[in-house]
Design a protein around this motif. Structure first.
Motif, short mmCIF file in Angstrom:
data_model
loop_
_atom_site.label_atom_id
_atom_site.label_comp_id
_atom_site.label_asym_id
_atom_site.label_seq_id
_atom_site.Cartn_x
_atom_site.Cartn_y
_atom_site.Cartn_z
N ALA A 169 51.15 39.25 39.37
CA ALA A 169 52.22 39.02 40.35
C ALA A 169 52.16 37.57 40.78
N ASN A 170 53.22 37.10 41.40
CA ASN A 170 53.25 35.75 41.94
C ASN A 170 52.57 35.72 43.31
N GLU A 171 51.95 34.62 43.62
CA GLU A 171 51.36 34.44 44.95
C GLU A 171 51.36 32.96 45.27
N ASP A 172 51.94 32.62 46.43
CA ASP A 172 51.97 31.21 46.81
C ASP A 172 50.67 30.84 47.53
N ASP A 173 50.62 29.63 48.06
CA ASP A 173 49.44 29.15 48.76
C ASP A 173 49.34 29.87 50.11
N SER A 174 48.72 31.04 50.10
CA SER A 174 48.64 31.88 51.29
C SER A 174 47.21 31.94 51.79
N GLY A 175 46.98 32.83 52.69
CA GLY A 175 45.63 33.03 53.16
C GLY A 175 44.78 33.84 52.22
N TYR A 176 45.35 34.32 51.11
CA TYR A 176 44.62 35.18 50.20
C TYR A 176 44.18 34.47 48.93
N VAL A 177 44.93 33.45 48.50
CA VAL A 177 44.59 32.77 47.26
C VAL A 177 45.03 31.31 47.35
N TRP A 178 44.25 30.45 46.75
CA TRP A 178 44.62 29.05 46.59
C TRP A 178 43.98 28.55 45.31
N PRO A 179 44.73 27.84 44.48
CA PRO A 179 46.12 27.42 44.62
C PRO A 179 47.09 28.52 44.19
N THR A 180 48.37 28.15 44.09
CA THR A 180 49.43 29.08 43.71
C THR A 180 49.15 29.70 42.35
N VAL A 181 49.44 31.01 42.22
CA VAL A 181 49.36 31.67 40.91
C VAL A 181 50.74 32.21 40.57
N PHE A 217 43.21 41.82 49.99
CA PHE A 217 44.67 41.92 49.92
C PHE A 217 45.21 41.22 48.67
N THR A 218 44.50 41.36 47.57
CA THR A 218 44.90 40.63 46.36
C THR A 218 45.17 41.56 45.18
N GLY A 219 45.24 42.86 45.41
CA GLY A 219 45.38 43.79 44.31
C GLY A 219 46.65 43.64 43.51
N SER A 220 47.71 43.11 44.12
CA SER A 220 48.99 43.03 43.42
C SER A 220 48.96 42.01 42.29
N PHE A 221 48.15 40.98 42.40
CA PHE A 221 48.17 39.96 41.35
C PHE A 221 46.83 39.81 40.61
N THR A 222 45.88 40.71 40.87
CA THR A 222 44.60 40.65 40.16
C THR A 222 44.39 41.86 39.26
N GLY A 223 45.48 42.46 38.78
CA GLY A 223 45.39 43.67 37.98
C GLY A 223 44.73 43.48 36.62
N ASN A 224 44.62 42.25 36.12
CA ASN A 224 43.96 42.01 34.85
C ASN A 224 42.55 41.46 35.00
N LEU A 225 42.02 41.47 36.23
CA LEU A 225 40.62 41.12 36.43
C LEU A 225 39.77 42.37 36.19
N PRO A 226 38.65 42.26 35.49
CA PRO A 226 37.81 43.45 35.25
C PRO A 226 37.03 43.84 36.50
N ASP A 227 36.78 45.15 36.66
CA ASP A 227 35.85 45.56 37.70
C ASP A 227 34.43 45.29 37.20
N GLU A 228 33.44 45.64 38.02
CA GLU A 228 32.06 45.30 37.66
C GLU A 228 31.63 45.95 36.34
N LYS A 229 32.01 47.20 36.15
CA LYS A 229 31.61 47.92 34.94
C LYS A 229 32.18 47.25 33.69
N LYS A 230 33.47 46.93 33.73
CA LYS A 230 34.12 46.29 32.59
C LYS A 230 33.60 44.87 32.39
#
Length: 316
Positions: A175-187, A223-236
């Motif tokens: 997902a898109n995310e601007d320079d917010s309190g959750y991620v920096w820089p923009t993705v 609060f980053t689940g919408s744009f981190t869906g392709n990050l692996p969890d610990e097991k993966k």
């Protein structure tokens, strides 16, 4: 978006105080007085591991397993060499929060209703084991057979299009995310990354493709689940690390031919962590060692590279 609930466990009644988070750049230990409950989507995790669906739940393509029975396409099969390998692969289908029994044969969801069970096969036609799913909402799969590779039917053998070491430009952020309190820089959702194939697809087992960002990100967890869906969890992430460490120099050469670099000693943000009373913490893995450390990301917010993965059978 992850939905996070904070639990105050006896501290207020006891008149105690919560210990705060560290504001330096060192890994942090979670104080025993703080307990985090972050709702991981266990259904989504096993759905993505088996069958890709779109936002409306419609079939996109199979990720793990191929239907060998034309009368029931929800029954799929994968190839393994041994029964123990089947047990291992069964456990890898589920989220970190799913409880796996000591013998590895029962997976029980901890955040919602759902379970799956692995049973030993009768050996007929190479059947070593099979998994059944009692998971409300799981689509397009009801049973997963683990068939010995030596008995895999010839008419179901296909040539892999994902060769180890090949590079596939794909999107990483979901997902898109601007320079917010959750991620920096923009993705941006349409940004392409060079995914390197580190495991080919074969006999129903999906190919595994991995990419790392060269840029370092400040990445909150809660609060980053919408744009981190392709990050692996610990097991993966540990599975990825184990494959890379099996032949580190070769995989390093593969990545050095792409737009990303595999670096020894560098750690990468993954989709694992916790939100606490006063803290937001995300895990990072050092791929060259397989070690996972938890970092406080709500105050000091350290920057690290990000690890992505995609699994596919046939064309994604």
């Amino acid at each position: 978006m992850k939905h996070t609930v904070y639990l105050y466990v006896g501290m207020i009644l006891a008149g105690g105080t919560f210990s705060g988070c560290s504001d330096d750049d060192d890994p942090v230990d979670t104080p025993q007085e703080e307990i985090a409950y972050t709702t991981v989507d266990e259904l989504k995790r096993v759905q993505q591991a088996l069958v890709a669906v779109d936002d409306d739940g419609k079939f996109v393509g199979r990720v793990c397993g191929v239907p060998l029975n034309p009368t029931d396409t929800t029954e799929v099969s994968v190839g393994v060499d041994t029964y123990d390998e089947a047990v291992e692969k069964f456990g890898l289908l589920f989220a970190d929060t799913t409880v796996i029994s000591n013998n590895g044969l029962l997976a029980t969801f901890s955040t919602r209703e759902g379970k799956a069970e692995l049973k030993k096969g009768d050996g007929k036609d190479g059947l070593l084991a099979y998994a059944t799913f009692d998971v409300p909402g799981l689509k397009y799969v009801s049973r997963l057979n683990y068939i010995q590779n030596s008995a895999w039917p010839e008419n179901a053998t296909t040539q892999s299009m994902y060769k180890v070491g090949t590079v596939w430009p794909m999107t990483g952020w979901t997902a898109n995310e601007d320079d917010s309190g959750y991620v920096w820089p923009t993705v941006r959702k349409d940004e392409l990354f060079d995914f390197v194939c580190i495991r080919s697809d074969k006999n129903g087992n999906p190919a595994l493709l991995v990419a790392m960002t060269d840029f370092w990100y400040k990445l909150a967890y809660g609060f980053t689940g919408s744009f981190t869906g392709n990050l692996p969890d610990e097991k993966k992430a540990k599975e990825i690390s184990a494959i890379l460490r099996s032949n580190w120099s070769t995989y390093t050469a593969f990545f050095n031919q792409s737009a990303t670099r595999l670096r020894e000693g560098q750690d990468y943000w993954i989709d694992s962590g916790g939100c606490y009373v006063a803290c937001d913490k995300r895990d990072a893995i050092t791929l060259s060692t397989g070690e996972v450390e938890r970092w406080e990301v709500g105050w000091k917010r350290p920057s690290k590279a990000v690890l992505f993965y995609r699994e596919a059978y046939g064309r994604y």
